[in-house]
Write an enzyme that holds these catalytic residues in place. Structure first.
Site, short mmCIF file in Angstrom:
data_model
loop_
_atom_site.label_atom_id
_atom_site.label_comp_id
_atom_site.label_asym_id
_atom_site.label_seq_id
_atom_site.Cartn_x
_atom_site.Cartn_y
_atom_site.Cartn_z
N ASP A 7 9.36 -9.85 -27.90
CA ASP A 7 9.03 -8.54 -27.37
C ASP A 7 7.71 -8.26 -28.63
OD1 ASP A 7 8.27 -6.32 -25.72
OD2 ASP A 7 9.83 -5.21 -27.24
N GLU A 66 7.05 -11.72 -23.89
CA GLU A 66 6.83 -10.90 -22.80
C GLU A 66 5.25 -10.96 -22.52
OE1 GLU A 66 7.34 -6.23 -22.14
OE2 GLU A 66 9.13 -7.11 -22.60
N ASP A 138 13.73 -2.73 -29.18
CA ASP A 138 12.89 -3.74 -29.50
C ASP A 138 13.76 -5.13 -29.31
OD1 ASP A 138 10.33 -2.51 -29.49
OD2 ASP A 138 10.97 -1.73 -31.45
#
Length: 180
Positions: A7, A66, A138
Site C-alpha cells: 500500500d 495498490e 496501512d
C-alpha cells in the site's frame, strides 16, 4: 505461494506478506516503511530500500500493489505516484511479477463491497488471516492487496482457460463484464 502486498504512500508505505496454499491464506508478516522528513529523493530512497529489504527477508513469489487514485490535490497525487514508482522499482528489480489493483477492487475482494471503510477492511483482514489483533490501517491495506491478489489469481486462471472458447463465440470481457 508467498504474496507481498504493498500500500504505497510517501510518508507511510504499508506491506503485508501472506502464504497461499490452495484456498487457505496464512499470515506471515506486515508492517510499515516510514519516511522521515527530508528531500523527496531521500524519502523515495527509503521506500526503495525498505521494499528491497522486505523482499530479501521474506522471499515472496509475486507482488501486488495498490493503484494510485486521483486526489483533489494534484501535487499529492504526483507525490504518491512517485512513492508507488519507487516501490514498483524494488519489486521489478527483484524480478517479481507485479499485479495492480484499485482501492475499489481491494475493498470488494476483502470486504465484499467497494465503499467499505478502513475499519471494515482492518476487521476483515484480521478475520480472514486469523490475526490476534487488528493490524494498523496501512498494514491492513497492504494485506488486503495481497488477499485480493490471492483471490483474483484463481479467477484469472479460470478466465484464461475459458477465454479462447469465449473468443470463438464472439464474446469478450470488458470492464469486468461479459459482452458479445
Amino acid at each position: 505461494m508467498k504474496i507481498l502486498g504493498i500500500d504505497p504512500g510517501l510518508r507511510t508505505t504499508g506491506f503485508g506478506v501472506i502464504h497461499k496454499q490452495g484456498s487457505k491464506l496464512t499470515y506471515i508478516a506486515s508492517g510499515t516503511i516510514k519516511t522521515v522528513e527530508g528531500t523527496l529523493p531521500e524519502r523515495l530512497k527509503t521506500i526503495l530500500s525498505g521494499v528491497t529489504e522486505i523482499i530479501q527477508t521474506y522471499q515472496p513469489d509475486c507482488a501486488a500493489i495498490e493503484k494510485v487514485f486521483v486526489n483533489v490535490n494534484p501535487q499529492s497525487t504526483l507525490l504518491l505516484g512517485q512513492a508507488r514508482g519507487a516501490a514498483i522499482c524494488a519489486l521489478v528489480q527483484a524480478e517479481l511479477s507485479v499485479a495492480e489493483y484499485t482501492a475499489l477492487q481491494v475493498k470488494q475482494g476483502v470486504v465484499g463491497h467497494g465503499k467499505a471503510k478502513k475499519e471494515q477492511v482492518q476487521d476483515m483482514v484480521q478475520r480472514l488471516l486469523s490475526l490476534s489483533g487488528t493490524p494498523s490501517s496501512d498494514a491492513a491495506d497492504a494485506l488486503g492487496v495481497a488477499i485480493c491478489h490471492a483471490h483474483s489469481g484463481d479467477t484469472l486462471k479460470t478466465l484464461g482457460a475459458i477465454a479462447p472458447e469465449l473468443a470463438k463465440k464472439g464474446l469478450r470481457v470488458r470492464a469486468g463484464r461479459l459482452i458479445g
